[in-house]
Write an enzyme that holds these catalytic residues in place. Structure first.
Site, PDB file in Angstrom:
ATOM      1  N   GLN A 125      -5.850  34.951  32.397  1.00  0.00           N
ATOM      2  CA  GLN A 125      -5.504  34.410  33.759  1.00  0.00           C
ATOM      3  C   GLN A 125      -4.627  35.337  34.930  1.00  0.00           C
ATOM      4  OE1 GLN A 125      -3.022  33.350  34.901  1.00  0.00           O
ATOM      5  NE2 GLN A 125      -1.697  32.647  33.079  1.00  0.00           N
ATOM      6  N   SER A 128      -0.705  32.951  38.679  1.00  0.00           N
ATOM      7  CA  SER A 128       0.686  33.218  39.881  1.00  0.00           C
ATOM      8  C   SER A 128       0.896  34.573  40.659  1.00  0.00           C
ATOM      9  CB  SER A 128       1.432  32.885  38.751  1.00  0.00           C
ATOM     10  OG  SER A 128       1.447  31.755  38.131  1.00  0.00           O
ATOM     11  N   SER A 160      -2.110  35.769  31.764  1.00  0.00           N
ATOM     12  CA  SER A 160      -1.394  35.646  30.382  1.00  0.00           C
ATOM     13  C   SER A 160      -2.835  36.805  29.885  1.00  0.00           C
ATOM     14  CB  SER A 160      -1.957  34.174  29.808  1.00  0.00           C
ATOM     15  OG  SER A 160      -0.583  33.315  29.897  1.00  0.00           O
ATOM     16  N   GLU A 243      -7.767  21.723  31.619  1.00  0.00           N
ATOM     17  CA  GLU A 243      -6.683  23.231  31.768  1.00  0.00           C
ATOM     18  C   GLU A 243      -5.974  22.071  31.102  1.00  0.00           C
ATOM     19  OE1 GLU A 243      -4.054  26.966  32.489  1.00  0.00           O
ATOM     20  OE2 GLU A 243      -5.211  25.897  33.860  1.00  0.00           O
ATOM     21  N   ASN A 357       6.087  20.301  34.181  1.00  0.00           N
ATOM     22  CA  ASN A 357       5.709  19.127  34.361  1.00  0.00           C
ATOM     23  C   ASN A 357       6.125  18.527  35.329  1.00  0.00           C
ATOM     24  OD1 ASN A 357       4.470  20.097  31.532  1.00  0.00           O
ATOM     25  ND2 ASN A 357       6.383  18.697  30.211  1.00  0.00           N
ATOM     26  N   GLU A 358       6.872  19.591  36.115  1.00  0.00           N
ATOM     27  CA  GLU A 358       7.423  18.328  37.585  1.00  0.00           C
ATOM     28  C   GLU A 358       6.611  18.424  38.767  1.00  0.00           C
ATOM     29  OE1 GLU A 358       9.029  21.149  35.946  1.00  0.00           O
ATOM     30  OE2 GLU A 358      10.568  19.684  35.155  1.00  0.00           O
TER      31      GLU A 358
END
Lengths: 373, 327
Positions: A125, A128, A160, A243, A357-358
């Protein structure tokens, strides 16, 4: 409301279990993010594909067996319970493939899915960028029109599998004038194409599990655009919930870990951390049952939206707690390289990837609880 | 497998929500705490009319937990886990005509029941308004009467020591059924209380302004509330699974009830802590409705087995050779 397993699932489960019991490598394959390990995991994918178990939920013509979500969950439970190898094709099998099923052309499906299913083409992928992490729409890598296709320029990072993979997919800015969520295009590109430089990055465990990708006038033909040019954000987001939820981390994985943790606790023979051991299993079971509920809702015609953020926070936090509990049980042996240290180091990434998670907690508060932005 | 509520169950929950929203439950809970049981008993009567008091006898455990979540959410005062679940399940397992007669009264709503199951439930809740008081000790079942009263941290819970007056039966299975249903109902009530606390905190965070914006616009508040929702949403499937296991008489029922109870109580406790903090000083007053759930969550999670006991039940089941974690 019931939890009865339907006979078709039970039969498929038994078949998968028998095959896995015979075939799962023992000793385990070398670490996936090494040259040798990557090749070994690729061979394992081919073996799975030959047995018809690589992509059970896909249509038969692409190498699948049209399995229902329930059958897929059962397969995943058996896979992780058997200690099956890391799925090296994960990015493609569970992320790109869902996007293609929703937005790809028939020609793209025919061309891309079969070699993906056999492990002949492994996907990385490329989301980012150095300046675009949680704020993904801030990406600045560009796709510029060229004869018959596009020229890619810029830099991707934390990609990744890019160190050893064959191809990659990601978003590129194709219209610098448009509003930031517009003007993005979803493209696939060859990691060995002229103009591509891959610089592996060693992760916490020392292996190059991800990489930086530098793109310098990399040509991509039109046939490798997914969806309409400029519609990339919507294309990517339409499958982002997959995802975070179901397809990225199926419950079988955590139930298998929790079962191993209970076994470890039992062998250690003390009452140390017993409440945390119980909590880890309860949480893994909760994730399984929650997923059964999601599957029932999907089968009744529902859709998966912001709810998937609940699961992403839940499983990633669970994974860290579960592994930490195992290490605490191991005492001074905890630092020695082994299955639990590897699991722990891997788990630490969970609260960060696939949307931190934020970000997920803000999504939950704003979209599910109606908090002001 | 179809692991979701039926349309009928969702409608039933909505009916109860509507009924209780109209009934001004907070006022009834405050009156109950002050010794005026009239408004609370009127709510019990209304619940009986829509069939809540007969769920344990005539419906599935799943229906019972759906109802109890709504009752905990609103938060209805009185011996709910006892009268709606534990005592009917216990009496339903007894063959005697006396037991049948008592059960008929409880199901129809003409009698309210309460019970003590020492050691997990040493005192009988609201025995002063109950027509049927059960004491269950060492697998023996007695009718009982209150002999002494204790105040709870939750002012709407009046607790009573009880003394046996009449032997009803000696039946380990009936006692086990009573404890199972009472524990299951307590988990559902806790989950509902968590939901009620979250609803209140969300309402407050959306309207209370500081620094010129709603406090719910701040990430520290958002993320705390998100964690509460996560706790609730992942406890509920455990609750439903436990109800399914009880309904089907599965061997894993004890494990599943304990797992549900651990998760529901933890979710409710987190909801209580966050709701109090999000409300600030107003949350620390009796005037604020948050107070109606705060102490109740603590009180309820102390009876029908402690968190530690339930975790031990789960581990014992998982390490016992017969019922593995994959069943």
């Amino acid at each position: 409301m019931d939890l009865d397993q339907d006979p078709a699932i039970a039969a498929f489960r038994a078949q998968a279990r028998a095959w896995l019991r015979e075939q799962v490598p023992d000793p385990p394959l070398p670490a996936v993010n090494t040259e040798e390990g990557f090749a070994a995991h690729r061979r394992w994918e081919r073996k799975l594909a030959q047995a018809g178990l690589a992509v059970v939920s896909w249509p038969e013509k692409y190498g699948g067996r049209d399995a229902t979500l329930g059958q897929w969950l059962a397969f995943e439970e058996e896979y992780y319970r058997s200690g099956g190898p890391v799925r090296v094709g994960q990015n493609g099998l569970f992320l790109l493939a869902s996007t293609l099923f929703s937005h790809g052309t028939p020609a793209q499906l025919d061309r891309i899915l079969p070699p993906m299913a056999t492990g002949d083409q492994v996907w990385a992928q490329a989301w980012s960028e150095p300046g675009a992490g949680s704020d993904l729409a801030a990406i600045t890598s560009t796709a510029r029109r060229a004869a018959g296709g596009w020229l890619l320029n810029g830099q991707k990072t934390w990609s990744s599998r890019a160190a050893f993979a064959d191809r990659a997919f990601g978003l590129f800015r194709s219209d610098s004038e448009a509003e930031r969520h517009e003007g993005l295009t979803y493209l696939m590109f060859d990691l060995r194409a002229p103009g591509v430089t891959v610089r592996p990055i060693r992760q916490l465990d020392g292996d190059p599990g991800f990489a930086e990708i530098f793109l310098d006038d990399v040509f991509v033909p039109d046939e490798d655009v997914i969806g309409m040019p400029g519609a990339g954000w919507r294309v990517a987001m339409s499958t982002a919930s997959h995802e975070r939820g179901l397809s990225l981390r199926s419950p079988g994985r955590f139930l298998a870990s929790a079962e191993r943790l209970v076994g470890l606790w039992q062998r250690q023979g003390s009452n140390a951390a017993s409440e945390r051991v119980a909590d880890a299993w309860i949480a893994a079971r909760a994730y399984q049952l929650h997923t059964f509920g999601t599957v029932a809702a999907l089968e009744a015609g529902g859709t998966l939206g912001a709810e998937s953020s609940l699961g992403k926070v839940f499983w990633s936090d669970l994974d860290v707690r579960l592994c930490e509990t195992a290490l605490d049980l191991l005492g001074p042996q905890a630092e020695l390289d082994g299955q639990w240290t590897a699991s722990y180091l891997f788990a630490l990434a969970g609260p960060i990837y696939a949307g931190t998670n934020e970000i997920q907690r803000s999504v939950i508060a704003e979209r599910l609880l109606g908090m002001p932005r | 497998m179809r692991f979701m509520l039926t349309a009928e169950q969702r409608r039933f929950a909505a009916t109860l929500d509507e009924l209780l929203s109209r009934a001004d439950v907070p006022a009834a809970a405050r009156a109950w705490a002050d010794g005026d049981r009239g408004p609370g008993l009127a709510i019990w009567a209304a619940l009986a009319r829509v069939g809540v008091t007969s769920l344990a006898e005539h419906a599935e455990p799943a229906d019972l937990v759906v109802a109890c979540e709504e009752l905990g959410r609103h938060p209805v005062p009185g011996p709910l886990a006892e009268s709606l679940a534990a005592v009917p399940a216990l009496l339903g397992g007894l063959p005697s005509s006396r037991a049948r007669e008592l059960l008929a009264h409880i199901s129809s709503g003409t009698a309210i029941a309460t019970a003590a199951f020492p050691p997990q439930v040493p005192l009988a809740l609201d025995a002063d308004i109950a027509q049927v008081v059960i004491l269950s000790e060492n697998n023996k079942i007695f009718l009982a009467q209150p002999v002494g009263t204790f105040d709870s941290m939750d002012p709407s819970r009046k607790l009573f020591a009880v003394r046996q007056t009449e032997v009803l039966a000696a039946d380990a299975d009936a006692v086990a059924a009573g404890v199972r249903h009472g524990t299951l109902a307590s988990a559902a009530l806790l989950l509902g209380a968590g939901r009620g606390l979250l609803d209140a905190a969300v309402r407050h965070a959306r309207t209370r302004e500081q620094f010129g914006r709603p406090v719910g616009a701040f990430q520290a508040v958002k993320h705390a509330l998100a964690d509460v929702l996560i706790g609730i949403e992942f406890a509920r499937p455990l609750l439903y699974a436990a109800a399914v296991a009880v309904g089907a008489g599965q061997a894993t029922a004890a494990r599943d009830i304990s797992a549900a109870r651990v998760a529901c109580a933890d979710a409710a406790r987190l909801a209580a802590a966050v709701a109090l903090q999000v409300h600030g000083a107003i949350g620390y007053t009796r005037e604020c409705d948050v107070s109606l759930w705060l102490a109740k969550v603590r009180a309820l999670s102390a009876v029908w087995g402690s968190q530690a006991e339930h975790r031990a039940v789960v581990l014992a089941a998982l390490t016992e050779p017969k019922t593995g974690p994959w069943s």
